[in-house]
Every structure is written in structure tokens, then in C-alpha cells.
Design a protein around this motif. Structure first.
Motif, PDB file in Angstrom:
ATOM      1  N   LEU A  45      12.620 -74.644  28.662  1.00  0.00           N
ATOM      2  CA  LEU A  45      11.520 -73.928  29.309  1.00  0.00           C
ATOM      3  C   LEU A  45      10.252 -73.977  28.460  1.00  0.00           C
ATOM      4  O   LEU A  45       9.144 -73.995  28.992  1.00  0.00           O
ATOM      5  N   ILE A  46      10.434 -74.012  27.141  1.00  0.00           N
ATOM      6  CA  ILE A  46       9.252 -74.081  26.261  1.00  0.00           C
ATOM      7  C   ILE A  46       8.774 -75.531  26.126  1.00  0.00           C
ATOM      8  O   ILE A  46       7.614 -75.838  26.371  1.00  0.00           O
ATOM      9  N   SER A  47       9.700 -76.426  25.750  1.00  0.00           N
ATOM     10  CA  SER A  47       9.268 -77.784  25.389  1.00  0.00           C
ATOM     11  C   SER A  47       8.817 -78.609  26.599  1.00  0.00           C
ATOM     12  O   SER A  47       7.942 -79.458  26.473  1.00  0.00           O
ATOM     13  N   LEU A  48       9.392 -78.341  27.783  1.00  0.00           N
ATOM     14  CA  LEU A  48       9.028 -79.160  28.947  1.00  0.00           C
ATOM     15  C   LEU A  48       7.676 -78.789  29.545  1.00  0.00           C
ATOM     16  O   LEU A  48       7.253 -79.362  30.543  1.00  0.00           O
ATOM     17  N   ARG A  49       7.001 -77.827  28.898  1.00  0.00           N
ATOM     18  CA  ARG A  49       5.606 -77.572  29.279  1.00  0.00           C
ATOM     19  C   ARG A  49       4.722 -78.687  28.715  1.00  0.00           C
ATOM     20  O   ARG A  49       3.580 -78.839  29.116  1.00  0.00           O
ATOM     21  N   ALA A  50       5.260 -79.391  27.726  1.00  0.00           N
ATOM     22  CA  ALA A  50       4.482 -80.464  27.087  1.00  0.00           C
ATOM     23  C   ALA A  50       5.037 -81.821  27.521  1.00  0.00           C
ATOM     24  O   ALA A  50       6.148 -81.912  28.030  1.00  0.00           O
ATOM     25  N   ARG A  51       4.261 -82.864  27.284  1.00  0.00           N
ATOM     26  CA  ARG A  51       4.673 -84.200  27.668  1.00  0.00           C
ATOM     27  C   ARG A  51       4.728 -85.128  26.456  1.00  0.00           C
ATOM     28  O   ARG A  51       3.985 -84.937  25.502  1.00  0.00           O
ATOM     29  N   VAL A  52       5.587 -86.112  26.541  1.00  0.00           N
ATOM     30  CA  VAL A  52       5.711 -87.236  25.628  1.00  0.00           C
ATOM     31  C   VAL A  52       5.628 -86.798  24.154  1.00  0.00           C
ATOM     32  O   VAL A  52       6.506 -86.130  23.660  1.00  0.00           O
ATOM     33  N   LEU A  53       4.543 -87.179  23.466  1.00  0.00           N
ATOM     34  CA  LEU A  53       4.432 -86.901  22.035  1.00  0.00           C
ATOM     35  C   LEU A  53       4.457 -85.398  21.765  1.00  0.00           C
ATOM     36  O   LEU A  53       5.093 -84.936  20.817  1.00  0.00           O
ATOM     37  N   TYR A  54       3.783 -84.636  22.617  1.00  0.00           N
ATOM     38  CA  TYR A  54       3.730 -83.187  22.424  1.00  0.00           C
ATOM     39  C   TYR A  54       5.112 -82.576  22.632  1.00  0.00           C
ATOM     40  O   TYR A  54       5.476 -81.618  21.965  1.00  0.00           O
ATOM     41  N   PHE A  55       5.867 -83.156  23.562  1.00  0.00           N
ATOM     42  CA  PHE A  55       7.237 -82.688  23.787  1.00  0.00           C
ATOM     43  C   PHE A  55       8.057 -82.883  22.502  1.00  0.00           C
ATOM     44  O   PHE A  55       8.768 -81.979  22.069  1.00  0.00           O
ATOM     45  N   ILE A  56       7.923 -84.048  21.890  1.00  0.00           N
ATOM     46  CA  ILE A  56       8.657 -84.332  20.651  1.00  0.00           C
ATOM     47  C   ILE A  56       8.269 -83.320  19.581  1.00  0.00           C
ATOM     48  O   ILE A  56       9.126 -82.762  18.886  1.00  0.00           O
ATOM     49  N   LEU A  57       6.966 -83.054  19.472  1.00  0.00           N
ATOM     50  CA  LEU A  57       6.497 -82.123  18.443  1.00  0.00           C
ATOM     51  C   LEU A  57       7.014 -80.709  18.700  1.00  0.00           C
ATOM     52  O   LEU A  57       7.385 -79.993  17.765  1.00  0.00           O
ATOM     53  N   VAL A  58       7.041 -80.315  19.975  1.00  0.00           N
ATOM     54  CA  VAL A  58       7.525 -78.961  20.289  1.00  0.00           C
ATOM     55  C   VAL A  58       9.015 -78.852  19.958  1.00  0.00           C
ATOM     56  O   VAL A  58       9.457 -77.858  19.373  1.00  0.00           O
ATOM     57  N   THR A  59       9.805 -79.876  20.305  1.00  0.00           N
ATOM     58  CA  THR A  59      11.240 -79.809  19.987  1.00  0.00           C
ATOM     59  C   THR A  59      11.449 -79.790  18.473  1.00  0.00           C
ATOM     60  O   THR A  59      12.324 -79.089  17.969  1.00  0.00           O
ATOM     61  N   LEU A  60      10.621 -80.553  17.772  1.00  0.00           N
ATOM     62  CA  LEU A  60      10.706 -80.565  16.302  1.00  0.00           C
ATOM     63  C   LEU A  60      10.409 -79.167  15.747  1.00  0.00           C
ATOM     64  O   LEU A  60      11.130 -78.654  14.880  1.00  0.00           O
ATOM     65  N   ALA A  61       9.365 -78.535  16.289  1.00  0.00           N
ATOM     66  CA  ALA A  61       8.989 -77.192  15.826  1.00  0.00           C
ATOM     67  C   ALA A  61      10.080 -76.178  16.153  1.00  0.00           C
ATOM     68  O   ALA A  61      10.430 -75.325  15.325  1.00  0.00           O
ATOM     69  N   LEU A  62      10.656 -76.295  17.371  1.00  0.00           N
ATOM     70  CA  LEU A  62      11.715 -75.361  17.752  1.00  0.00           C
ATOM     71  C   LEU A  62      12.927 -75.525  16.836  1.00  0.00           C
ATOM     72  O   LEU A  62      13.542 -74.543  16.402  1.00  0.00           O
ATOM     73  N   GLY A  63      13.268 -76.777  16.535  1.00  0.00           N
ATOM     74  CA  GLY A  63      14.383 -77.043  15.635  1.00  0.00           C
ATOM     75  C   GLY A  63      14.129 -76.444  14.258  1.00  0.00           C
ATOM     76  O   GLY A  63      15.021 -75.841  13.646  1.00  0.00           O
ATOM     77  N   GLN A  64      12.898 -76.591  13.769  1.00  0.00           N
ATOM     78  CA  GLN A  64      12.550 -76.038  12.462  1.00  0.00           C
ATOM     79  C   GLN A  64      12.619 -74.512  12.476  1.00  0.00           C
ATOM     80  O   GLN A  64      13.040 -73.897  11.502  1.00  0.00           O
ATOM     81  N   MET A  65      12.234 -73.926  13.611  1.00  0.00           N
ATOM     82  CA  MET A  65      12.293 -72.461  13.725  1.00  0.00           C
ATOM     83  C   MET A  65      13.730 -71.970  13.622  1.00  0.00           C
ATOM     84  O   MET A  65      14.014 -70.977  12.944  1.00  0.00           O
ATOM     85  N   VAL A  66      14.638 -72.681  14.307  1.00  0.00           N
ATOM     86  CA  VAL A  66      16.061 -72.290  14.248  1.00  0.00           C
ATOM     87  C   VAL A  66      16.569 -72.432  12.812  1.00  0.00           C
ATOM     88  O   VAL A  66      17.281 -71.560  12.291  1.00  0.00           O
ATOM     89  N   SER A  67      16.162 -73.513  12.157  1.00  0.00           N
ATOM     90  CA  SER A  67      16.581 -73.734  10.772  1.00  0.00           C
ATOM     91  C   SER A  67      16.061 -72.622   9.858  1.00  0.00           C
ATOM     92  O   SER A  67      16.792 -72.086   9.014  1.00  0.00           O
ATOM     93  N   ASN A  68      14.789 -72.247  10.042  1.00  0.00           N
ATOM     94  CA  ASN A  68      14.214 -71.165   9.235  1.00  0.00           C
ATOM     95  C   ASN A  68      14.912 -69.845   9.506  1.00  0.00           C
ATOM     96  O   ASN A  68      15.158 -69.060   8.589  1.00  0.00           O
ATOM     97  N   LEU A  69      15.234 -69.620  10.777  1.00  0.00           N
ATOM     98  CA  LEU A  69      15.934 -68.388  11.152  1.00  0.00           C
ATOM     99  C   LEU A  69      17.271 -68.323  10.412  1.00  0.00           C
ATOM    100  O   LEU A  69      17.657 -67.271   9.881  1.00  0.00           O
ATOM    101  N   ALA A  70      17.960 -69.461  10.379  1.00  0.00           N
ATOM    102  CA  ALA A  70      19.257 -69.512   9.687  1.00  0.00           C
ATOM    103  C   ALA A  70      19.087 -69.252   8.183  1.00  0.00           C
ATOM    104  O   ALA A  70      19.981 -68.695   7.542  1.00  0.00           O
ATOM    105  N   GLN A  71      17.941 -69.634   7.652  1.00  0.00           N
ATOM    106  CA  GLN A  71      17.701 -69.410   6.220  1.00  0.00           C
ATOM    107  C   GLN A  71      17.324 -67.952   5.925  1.00  0.00           C
ATOM    108  O   GLN A  71      17.717 -67.401   4.905  1.00  0.00           O
ATOM    109  N   GLN A  72      16.558 -67.356   6.837  1.00  0.00           N
ATOM    110  CA  GLN A  72      15.958 -66.053   6.558  1.00  0.00           C
ATOM    111  C   GLN A  72      16.800 -64.865   6.992  1.00  0.00           C
ATOM    112  O   GLN A  72      16.760 -63.810   6.361  1.00  0.00           O
ATOM    113  N   TRP A  73      17.533 -65.001   8.079  1.00  0.00           N
ATOM    114  CA  TRP A  73      18.212 -63.847   8.673  1.00  0.00           C
ATOM    115  C   TRP A  73      19.573 -63.642   7.992  1.00  0.00           C
ATOM    116  O   TRP A  73      20.433 -64.504   8.069  1.00  0.00           O
TER     117      TRP A  73
END
Lengths: 249, 327
Positions: free
Chosen positions: B103-131
């Protein structure tokens, strides 16, 4: 009630009017040719009818319903189908897969390989392969492996598979011989008398022989809307579109 | 029925070999094969989105991580041992996470989609580190995960773990193949090839893309849970961007958009990672990095399914066809 009503439709891109205040109506079974020089607004108007572009103002009514803001996938289900230039076939899908996508109107969300409705779809695909003479290699060819004429037939087979009430044909004659063109027209005619057709073309002989009516676009405006013989006599059309080339002929 | 069995013979043979493997391997090799199969499943799951629907996600390790963390935390913190409950929860959690991703990433297209998925993945990784809730040890990971209870007595060792994983991965691969071969799978490929035409044919492309990401992420979640069971732990490094990058590498090397290419690619890269580290721990990242570069160059010149078995298969087939024509 007309099948299609275009009421004061305009489309602006910034300060540029790609289409300006265009109005016309269309009856079931009518064939309309759309002509005009490059940049006249034909493609934009075509995309407005197909739902790929929304009008900035005005209304598009189809079968009594206002479809001005309707998405193109919903327009398909309401009975509007369109063809594209060849480059927009699915490059990595086979002919059979192209036709399956077009013919499968039910169970599109099925994640089961063989649905009971698949036999019905297979029959429809086989029928299209036969009717449009696309059965070479049992439909396992990719578009790139097909001749240009076969690609055009595939294009039209897809567009007509749903037996639409309104068919939009984007330059259906490009790259085809006169015989192939006439063959395509006959195949579309075979759909039945109820199917209305709007097509964009640059070949005047074809437009004259195919159309019941001709729309002439110029600088985003509809400058003429008449039957072929009247269009041939229209001085303004002669000047802005047919020009010296036509006079020479 | 008989024809179906004959057509399935190669698959049945592969599963049989998988079940027989423990008799031919030592425990270290069994563990490696188990890990390779899990990553093969993960890559095949990613390929539903990547190869079939053309959604170039760089955040799928996070979705696998959601499955792994869910199963691991339920086991370690809440003492849930049932395989069925753990896997059910992992599938549900990764399905929900995939939907949120979509629902978040498919608001963007092509390159932006890749960047959004990358950012979401990093957020999950940070969450795993911080929480803190996502850490059960000083190692900042969920540790102490063991193989689950299947509902009957099972003596877990590397051999039985491998056999268990062979069965689960086989079932999961059948599900993935079903999806790919179904009307839905064909619609996924249509949206990959030509969005405008699919819309004109009455397909709501955005919904199909959400479905592709959800199916892909959910299957990744299953692989993530298997990874947690097998490894005994799950940590932020397993869900980070680097892990997602390796998954993409697996898919591309095997051949994206092919039937079994991504699965084979997952197995190959896992083996490569292991033997590179075994040869020289310091030089292993260099080897994997070189592979990345070579793959990137191949993508540049053959955009999809550049490397891997598809290309080799195509080359062999073409040669055969050429020979046939010449004859």
C-alpha cells in the motif's frame, strides 16, 4: 439516445490546449474516421475516450452514463475497447497468452491452475486463433517472431475479443497493404452491425471508404464533422489538412 | 492421473533425492543444503513479485524477517511450540506486513518504487535493532529458537531437519508454481509487460500488483520462519538491505521470471557464500561483490533473466534449433 456523447470536452497541459471544446455524438454501428495533421489533438481525444487521459472539462457519456472520470479498466467492462500501436503488445507473452488475457473475463483472480472455466476460455482462444489466422505454431509464437501483418491481426483480435459496443482503433492501417487493410475492415465488420468504430488514420482513401462520418481536428478543435462526400468538398478542410497534396491528386 | 504423475516425475525425483540426501551427507553438509533450500524458497518467493509482476523490490528480506521474528518471538517469549501455530502466525504477520509494504510502495513507480521498498526494508531492520522487545539476548537478536513441535515425536538432528525442510519447501514450491501457472499468474505477467494495455483489457493493475507483493511477501515469511527454526536465531542483519540485495542477486543469477530459476539461484548463491567463506573468510565479501558487479553488467546488457540457467538453456536450445534447420 446516442451511444456516445462528447460534450464540450477540453484537455489542457499547462497553458496548451491539446483538445478544446470538442462535442459530437455517435450512434450504434456507426464508423467514424478521425483525421487531422500531427498535433491536432487526435491522440489526446482518443486517449480521453479510452480512459487513458481524463478531460480537464466537459463530459463523456456512454450508453447514458457519464464516464468522464471512469478508469480505462472499468470502461472495458462497460463495452469500450481500444487498439494500440504494435509496440504495445506484450513482448514476452505468446499469442495464446495474449488472447487468454483478453478472453478471460471471469475467474481472473483464480490462483488455481486449471479452473473449470478455463475450457471455455481455451475454446474462445482457439476460435480467435482460427478467425484471425493466428494459429501458426499453435499460438506459441512471441510477437517478435510474427510478421507485421500478423501482429496487427493479433492487436485487433485482442481489441475485438470482448465484442465491444464501441471499438477505438489507433491507426489500424499502419504498415499494411491495401488488401490487408480491407481484410482487417471485413474482420471487424464480422463482429456485427451493432459495434460502433472510431478510428484514427492518415490514409485518406481508407478514411473515405471506411467511414460513415469523418471528424477533422485542427489545433485541438473539431473543425468539421460530416459525411465523407461533404468533407471532400469542405474548403477549410481542404486548406488545413488535405492541402496541396490532395489538390494535386 | 497417470499422465500427471509422469509429467511430475522430475519434481518427484528431486524431492526423493532431497529425502535421501541425509544418507549421503555429513551433518555440516546437511545443514548447508538445508540453508540453501530455505534461501531457494526465499528467492522463488521474491520472484513472484520481481520476475512475474516486474516489481523490483529491495525490501523482501524484511518481509522474510517478519515471518522469522514472529515465529521466533512466539516460541522464545510465549513458549508456543506448535509448528502449525508458529507457521500460521508467521504467514499471517508477513501477509499483513506485505500488504502494508504494498500500500505504501505501490504509490510510487519504477525507480521510486525500488527506493521506497529499500527504505521500508531499512526501517524494519532499524526497528529490529532498536526495539528491545525484538531482542532476547545480548546479541541483539532473538536467540534460543529450536525446531518446532509437529504434533508427533520427532528426534531433531541435521538429517531430520533437512528432510523436514525438503517437504515444506516442496509444498511451498508447488504453491508458488500453482500461482505462476494460474490465471492470476498470467495477469501478473501482463502487468509486468504492459500496464496500459492491461488496464484497457479491464484489469485493475494496482490491485494485481498488491496481490503479487502480498503473495510474494507471505511466501517469504514462510521461508523466514524456516530460517529461524534452522538457524536457532534471527537478527537485524538477516532483514537488512544487504540481505535483500543478496536475495535479488539469487533471483537474477537463477533467471528472474522463469519457473525454477530463482530457486536454483538461491541454492547456488548460498553454496557460493559458504564455500567462499570457507576458502577465505576475509575474501568472501570480495567474491560476492564481484558476482554482484558481473550480474549488474549482465542486467545492463540483458535486462531480464540475463544470467543463469535460462540464458544457458536458451543458448543450448537455439544451437539445437540451428542444427535442426541446417540438417
Amino acid at each position: 439516445m446516442s451511444l456516445l456523447e462528447i460534450d464540450a470536452v477540453s484537455r489542457r497541459y499547462g497553458g496548451v490546449h491539446a483538445v478544446e471544446d470538442v462535442s459530437f455524438t455517435m450512434e450504434p454501428g456507426e464508423w467514424i474516421g478521425m483525421i487531422g495533421p500531427n498535433g491536432a489533438g487526435k491522440s489526446t481525444l482518443f486517449n480521453i475516450l479510452g480512459g487513458q487521459v481524463a478531460p480537464s472539462s466537459g463530459h463523456v457519456r456512454f450508453d447514458g452514463a457519464d464516464i468522464s472520470r471512469m478508469s480505462s479498466h472499468r470502461r472495458f467492462h462497460s463495452g469500450i475497447s481500444r487498439s494500440f500501436q504494435i509496440s504495445s503488445l506484450f513482448p514476452e507473452l505468446t499469442v495464446r497468452e495474449h488472447l487468454t488475457l483478453a478472453c478471460r473475463t471471469k475467474h481472473r483472480w483464480s490462483a488455481v491452475r486449471r479452473w473449470r472455466g478455463d475450457a471455455e476460455v481455451d475454446r474462445a482462444v482457439d476460435d480467435l486463433l482460427d478467425r484471425w489466422d493466428l494459429g501458426r505454431a499453435d499460438g506459441r509464437e512471441l510477437p517478435a517472431q510474427m510478421s507485421y501483418g500478423a501482429q496487427r491481426r493479433l492487436e485487433l483480435a485482442i481489441a475485438t475479443s470482448s465484442r465491444p459496443k464501441l471499438l477505438l482503433l489507433d491507426e489500424p492501417n499502419v504498415g499494411l497493404t491495401r488488401e490487408e487493410c480491407n481484410d482487417l475492415r471485413d474482420r471487424v465488420h464480422d463482429l456485427g452491425q451493432g459495434t460502433a468504430v472510431i478510428f484514427v488514420a492518415h490514409d485518406m482513401d481508407m478514411v473515405m471508404s471506411w467511414s460513415h462520418r469523418i471528424l477533422v481536428m485542427h489545433q485541438g478543435r473539431l473543425v468539421a464533422d460530416d459525411d465523407p462526400s461533404a468533407i471532400m468538398k469542405n474548403k477549410f478542410v481542404e486548406e488545413v489538412y488535405l492541402g496541396a497534396e490532395h489538390v494535386a491528386v | 492421473m497417470m499422465r500427471t504423475v509422469i509429467r511430475r516425475l522430475p519434481v518427484i525425483a528431486v524431492i526423493a533425492i532431497g529425502l535421501w540426501l541425509p544418507y549421503a551427507l555429513d551433518s555440516q553438509q546437511e545443514s548447508l543444503v538445508t540453508r540453501a533450500l530455505i534461501f531457494g524458497l526465499m528467492a522463488a518467493s521474491l520472484d513472484i513479485a520481481y520476475g512475474q509482476a516486474g516489481l523490483y523490490s529491495l525490501g523482501h528480506a524484511a518481509l522474510a524477517g517478519v515471518g522469522g521474528y514472529t515465529a521466533g518471538l512466539l516460541m522464545v517469549r510465549y513458549d508456543v511450540q506448535s509448528f502449525w501455530i508458529l507457521v500460521g502466525a508467521a504467514l499471517a504477520a508477513s501477509a499483513v506486513a506485505s500488504l502494508i509494504f504494498a500500500l505504501i510502495s505501490l504509490r510510487a513507480r519504477v525507480l521510486y518504487f525500488i527506493l521506497v521498498t529499500l527504505a521500508l526494508g531499512q526501517m524494519v531492520s532499524n526497528l529490529a535493532q532498536q526495539w528491545d522487545f525484538l531482542k532476547t539476548s545480548q546479541a541483539e537478536a532473538v536467540t534460543g529458537i529450536v525446531m518446532p513441535d509437529l504434533g508427533f515425536t520427532m528426534a531433531w538432528n541435521p538429517a531430520t531437519t533437512l528432510q523436514f525442510v525438503v517437504v515444506v519447501v516442496a509444498v511451498a514450491m508447488i504453491v508458488i508454481q500453482r500461482i505462476i501457472g494460474s490465471p492470476l499468474g498470467l495477469a501478473f505477467r501482463g502487468t509486468r509487460e504492459n500496464e496500459v494495455r492491461m488496464e484497457a483489457l479491464g484489469y485493475h493493475v494496482w490491485r494485481y500488483r498488491v496481490a503479487a507483493l502480498a503473495a510474494s511477501g507471505t511466501m517469504c515469511g514462510l521461508a523466514g520462519a524456516l530460517f529461524a527454526f534452522h538457524s536457532g536465531l534471527i537478527s537485524p542483519t538477516n532483514v537488512g538491505v544487504a540481505a535483500s540485495g543478496v536475495l535479488v542477486l539469487m533471483v537474477i543469477i537463477g533467471g528472474s521470471g522463469t519457473r525454477y530459476g530463482a530457486f536454483v539461484g538461491g541454492i547456488l548463491v548460498t553454496f557460493l557464500q559458504f564455500y567462499a567463506a570457507d576458502w577465505s573468510l576475509e575474501r568472501a565479501p570480495l567474491i560476492i561483490g564481484t558476482l554482484f558487479i558481473v550480474t549488474a553488467l549482465l542486467i545492463r546488457f540483458r535486462p531480464r533473466a540475463a544470467a543463469g540457467f535460462k540464458a544457458v538453456f536458451d543458448a543450448v536450445t537455439r544451437r539445437k534449433q540451428a542444427a535442426h534447420v541446417a540438417a
